[in-house]
Design a protein around this motif. Structure first.
Motif: not given
Length: 697
Positions: A497-509
């Motif tokens: 997808i376009p863009g990128y993530s600098d930080y990933l945070h868990p919401y649930d499994e």
């Protein structure tokens, strides 16, 4: 006969003298053996020889007659402190909320506390505010007032972050001692501990130390100092598990002075007011090193139990360094990048038949490959015990890590994500991404290599049996990894997808929240004013902030479930660089973080002169407060700022008045607090209506 009797007596004396040591080794078992398996520096001359060895060519890179010269760097990468631990279990993915009625620091590992500039205990806010420590009674909001403030003289002690629990406040920072200052401690030559006899060494003249000050929180209006501890060198990171505090510092060695000018190598030192209170040098016989991994740096790891006020802290010294630190509940890992310049032999010269016959890289038969650096990440594992640490193992993997989230411990194994090569290259040295699984001895058990060639890792998150990896160059490939079998990790699925993530945070499994930037891809052949993407070469330009939710219920086909964007090119948030800036509470549906908003004045998305997207102009700084759930996604509830209209008018193109920039957002009961160096503002948690504000400066 006399000779036989003599041997028997000698044997009896030997057994008598060694029985206590034998018993001690049995009690501590493997950990002592592993710690003692590391050789010690012993003498200044040996230290010089080790440093000389580290500067020589030592690695044969296989076919093609390629050699590498070790150019290990001794400098500290301060940006890698965020930093910081094992993945949350599937039963507890929410790392920021608690049932105590107040928010806590966003942690990588539950139960492993990380220092931050702001802490709260459900009634009081504790803040590192420039050169001050400020304690504020925050709840109830209508009674908000400053209880105490402790100032520190600029240039002497710089507070950086803190810990708070039910009994103690620990303030951590750096102390500067000018090398020319006669007042620098130790004023007298320190005694070396652990030696069989007293030995005297020259004073340790070092500009920086890492200091921790422990306060008693019994009377918050009049904090009482209980203890000070200090480590030679610059602060790297720390962790706190229960009452146990762990500090890591780097002390750089000036190889030019040591090797070229013949100066005596400095010894690392420390002090603890629970002991003598003066600086104690750590002798060469107590400094250990890692064979084949020598660095011009002392790595100091200290451990102390805050509840044992009279027990002096334990300090271990190693000839090495630390950049990124990760800790689980039972182990601490220190990672450091090692660089090697690649040389290739001249094909016109005869090739050696074996490594033993190979010419060194500096020989005229080899040549430097321009711009080619190979990198490895050295990993040091230390067991965490009650108020102490013990070296357990060393490992090494190809490539470099992004930050602390590239490391994770699960079921005794360490998982690590790295990037090798350079993103700008198109030959065999182009960037590639990898995931390695190491056993409890840091030996390789499984791997996934050559992921997304030509791209680099932007964010990583490990969660139990799964891992999530975001790479980027023009689009954002979001990879889902299966890590259940440590000997055979695999890629389950991917989403581009376009863009990128600098930080990933868990919401649930099955759901991950990504925080990063939106992007737009521009063809290099486009004319002025055009953003049409054509087949062939193109460039991706980042835009505003992007929030996205990835649904990985179908691991083979992850989807972007929700997304929202904030602002235009140049919009930023500390959250993209520091996970502690996030307030997230799954149960309450709260998601908030500070934003510096940049907006383009007109609706055009491109600069008419060159076809590239414009940078926005500063228009706002403050907290964005969202409600998030899996039904409606991101719902912006409101924004809170400490700026006045005149502050924005004065700002110009960018915002430079950081004293009013909101740094953290917390909640206590029914109140949301936004905190900047100049102010604490209290707003109703439901309506976001302002309740009260407190000026700090």
């Amino acid at each position: 006969m006399k000779k036989a009797r003599f041997l028997v007596v000698l044997l009896m004396v030997f057994v008598f003298l060694t029985l206590p040591e034998l018993g001690k080794a049995t009690d501590e078992e493997v950990t002592v053996t592993q710690e003692h398996s590391l050789p010690t520096v012993e003498t200044a001359e040996n230290l010089r020889n080790l440093l000389k060895e580290s500067q020589s060519s030592r690695t044969l890179l296989g076919q093609g007659r390629v050699y590498a010269v070790d150019v290990t760097l001794g400098s500290v990468n301060k940006s890698a402190q965020t930093v910081d631990e094992a993945a949350p279990s599937s039963a507890n993915f929410d790392m920021t909320t608690g049932n105590s009625g107040h928010s806590t620091t966003n942690l990588q590992v539950a139960g492993v506390d990380e220092a931050d500039i702001i802490k709260n205990d459900g009634q009081y806010i504790y803040q590192v505010n420039q050169q001050e420590l400020i304690v504020t009674q925050a709840y109830p909001a209508n009674q908000m007032h400053i209880l105490s403030r402790i100032g520190f003289k600029e240039g002497e002690f710089t507070p950086r972050e803190l810990y708070v629990d039910d009994h103690y406040l620990v303030l951590i920072g750096n102390t500067y001692y000018p090398e020319t200052s006669p007042s620098y401690a130790p004023k007298v030559q320190p005694q070396v501990k652990g030696a069989s006899q007293v030995q005297i060494y020259p004073p340790v003249w070092t500009p920086f130390t890492t200091k921790a000050i422990v306060y008693d929180l019994a009377d918050k209006s009049n904090l009482q100092k209980l203890r000070e501890v200090e480590l030679d060198g610059d602060y790297v990171s720390s962790r706190k598990i229960g009452s146990n505090l762990y500090l890591i510092a780097n002390k750089y060695l000036d190889t030019y002075r040591i090797m070229e000018q013949g100066e005596e190598p400095p010894l690392p030192s420390y002090r603890d007011t629970a002991g003598q209170g003066d600086f104690s040098a750590i002798g060469y016989q107590d400094i250990r090193y890692f064979p084949q991994s020598i660095e011009a740096n002392y790595l100091l790891i200290a451990a102390l139990d805050l509840d044992q006020k009279d027990k002096e802290m334990q300090v271990a010294a190693y000839l090495g360094s630390g950049q990124a630190v990760y800790a689980s509940a039972s182990n601490l890992y220190v990672a450091v990048t090692q660089y090697q310049q690649v040389h290739q032999s001249d094909p016109a010269q005869p090739s050696p038949e074996s490594a033993a016959e190979a010419q060194p890289a500096s020989n005229s038969s080899s040549k430097l490959i321009p711009g080619s650096l190979t990198t490895t990440t050295a990993l040091y594992k230390f067991g965490l015990a009650q108020g102490g640490t013990t070296y357990k193992a060393k490992g090494e993997v190809p490539g470099t890590i992004l930050n602390q989230f590239a490391l994770d411990e699960d079921k005794g194994c360490l998982r690590i994500a790295t990037t090798t090569g350079q993103i700008w290259r198109t030959d065999e040295f182009t960037s590639k991404n990898n995931v390695y699984v190491l056993d409890e001895n840091l030996q390789l058990t499984g791997r996934i290599e050559d992921i997304a060639p030509g791209e680099k890792i932007y964010s990583v998150r490990f969660m139990g049996d799964r891992g999530y990896l975001v790479t980027f160059k023009k689009v954002d490939p979001f990879f889902v990894l299966d890590l259940k079998d440590p000997t055979a990790p695999t890629i389950l699925g991917a989403l581009k997808i376009p863009g990128y993530s600098d930080y990933l945070h868990p919401y649930d499994e099955n759901h991950i929240i990504g925080f990063g930037k939106d992007t737009i891809e521009v063809s290099q052949n486009s004319g002025p004013g055009s953003l049409t993407v054509e087949a062939g070469d193109s460039t991706a330009f980042y835009q505003g902030l992007k929030l996205a939710v990835f649904d990985v219920t179908d691991v083979a086909h992850p989807v972007e479930m929700f997304k929202t964007t904030i602002g235009d090119r140049g919009t930023d948030s500390e959250l993209l660089h520091n996970h502690k800036a996030l307030l997230f509470d799954k149960e309450r549906g709260i998601l908030s973080f500070p934003v510096t908003l940049m907006e383009v004045a007109n609706s055009s998305t491109a600069n008419s002169r060159n076809g590239f997207p414009d940078y926005g102009q500063f228009t706002y700084q403050g907290a964005y407060v969202y409600h998030f759930d899996l039904v409606k996604g991101f719902t912006l509830r409101g924004r809170i700022t400490h700026l006045k209209d005149e502050d924005i008018l004065k700002s110009g193109q960018v915002y430079l008045n950081s004293s009013k920039a909101i740094e953290r957002i917390i909640y206590i009961q029914d109140t949301l607090y936004t905190i900047s160096p100049e102010m604490i503002k209290a707003n109703d948690l439901r309506s976001l209506q302002e309740k009260n504000s407190l000026i700090l400066k």
